[in-house]
Enzyme design. Structure first.
Site, PDB file in Angstrom:
ATOM      1  N   ASP A   9       0.863  -1.173   0.000  1.00 20.95           N
ATOM      2  CA  ASP A   9       0.000   0.000   0.000  1.00 20.95           C
ATOM      3  C   ASP A   9       0.907   1.233   0.000  1.00 20.95           C
ATOM      4  O   ASP A   9       2.098   1.146   0.326  1.00 20.95           O
ATOM      5  CB  ASP A   9      -0.890  -0.036   1.250  1.00 20.95           C
ATOM      6  CG  ASP A   9      -1.706   1.217   1.429  1.00 20.95           C
ATOM      7  OD1 ASP A   9      -2.407   1.620   0.489  1.00 20.95           O
ATOM      8  OD2 ASP A   9      -1.615   1.811   2.526  1.00 20.95           O
ATOM      9  N   ASP A  11      -0.196   5.152   0.905  1.00 23.61           N
ATOM     10  CA  ASP A  11      -0.465   6.110   1.981  1.00 23.61           C
ATOM     11  C   ASP A  11      -0.551   5.396   3.326  1.00 23.61           C
ATOM     12  O   ASP A  11      -1.363   4.484   3.496  1.00 23.61           O
ATOM     13  CB  ASP A  11      -1.778   6.849   1.722  1.00 23.61           C
ATOM     14  CG  ASP A  11      -1.780   7.601   0.398  1.00 23.61           C
ATOM     15  OD1 ASP A  11      -1.693   8.827   0.437  1.00 23.61           O
ATOM     16  OD2 ASP A  11      -1.864   6.947  -0.662  1.00 23.61           O
ATOM     17  N   ASP A 170      -1.609  -0.686   5.965  1.00 18.42           N
ATOM     18  CA  ASP A 170      -1.763  -0.073   7.287  1.00 18.42           C
ATOM     19  C   ASP A 170      -3.205  -0.069   7.781  1.00 18.42           C
ATOM     20  O   ASP A 170      -3.505   0.586   8.782  1.00 18.42           O
ATOM     21  CB  ASP A 170      -1.246   1.370   7.265  1.00 18.42           C
ATOM     22  CG  ASP A 170      -2.188   2.310   6.521  1.00 18.42           C
ATOM     23  OD1 ASP A 170      -2.547   1.996   5.365  1.00 18.42           O
ATOM     24  OD2 ASP A 170      -2.558   3.352   7.081  1.00 18.42           O
TER      25      ASP A 170
END
Length: 217
Positions: A9, A11, A170
């Site tokens: 991922d 961001d 995240d």
């Protein structure tokens, strides 16, 4: 099993982008005379694409107004494109991790819900020396994570199987993407969502732990 493909991922995982994202959304809100939000509040809004981010930032009474969302999204994108990297920085250890993984022959890819242009621009800015096999963001006609298609697209391109692929993110969205794709997922503790092992995910506190997982046999 030792991993041959690691899908990251963007961001909240590779890059801390919340400063630039929050500035851009605040701009779109202030243009309309709407309240702005704190960075901590924005951390709870990100992860499902910029359209959803802008929609969540609007006053509740406007969140079903598609024209309002379209116009605010346009202002957001214009501002964000012009200021995309003013506050954004890689998380500690991530550039070194990517270099080390590549050096060991692990294929690297990015799978983000950020719009494609922004995803590519940030990767070029901060990781220009990393030969990613795929840099995929939100593209017209393609579903957002947690739909697994974005991961399967990378796997088809590389020919790497499920047991040899790792997803690093995240948020629950990323971990659900991994689960839906039938691959192992690892959550980082430094991102925008509070991830704990009690949620049923493997959670790491450092880039070095990701390397250990990739090398495990």
């Amino acid at each position: 099993m030792k991993k041959k493909l690691c899908v990251f991922d963007l961001d909240g995982t590779l890059l801390d982008t919340i400063g630039d994202l929050s500035q851009a959304v605040d701009h779109a809100m202030m243009v309309r005379g709407f309240p702005t939000h704190t960075r901590e509040e924005y951390k709870q809004m990100v992860g499902d694409g910029v359209r959803n981010l802008v929609m969540r930032a609007l006053p509740e009474c406007h969140r079903d107004n598609q024209q309002m969302i379209d116009e605010a999204l346009g202002d957001f994108k214009a501002y964000y494109t012009a200021h995309i990297d003013e506050y954004t920085q890689p998380y500690p250890g991530m550039p070194q991790l990517l270099t080390a993984l590549h050096g060991k022959g692990v294929m690297l890819a990015v799978a983000s819900n950020k719009f494609q242009e922004g995803t590519e621009r940030l990767i070029r800015k901060f990781f220009s020396d990393i030969p990613f096999v795929a840099i995929l963001g939100n593209r017209l006609g393609f579903p957002l994570k947690p739909d697994p298609e974005i991961v399967w697209e990378v796997m088809r391109k590389t020919g790497i199987g499920r047991d040899e692929t790792l997803m690093v993110g995240d948020s629950p969205t990323d971990m659900n993407t991994a689960q839906n794709a039938g691959i192992e997922g690892v959550a980082v503790s430094w991102g925008y969502r509070r991830m704990t092992s009690e949620m049923g995910f493997t959670v790491v506190d450092s880039a070095a732990e990701i390397m250990e997982i990739c090398e495990a046999k």
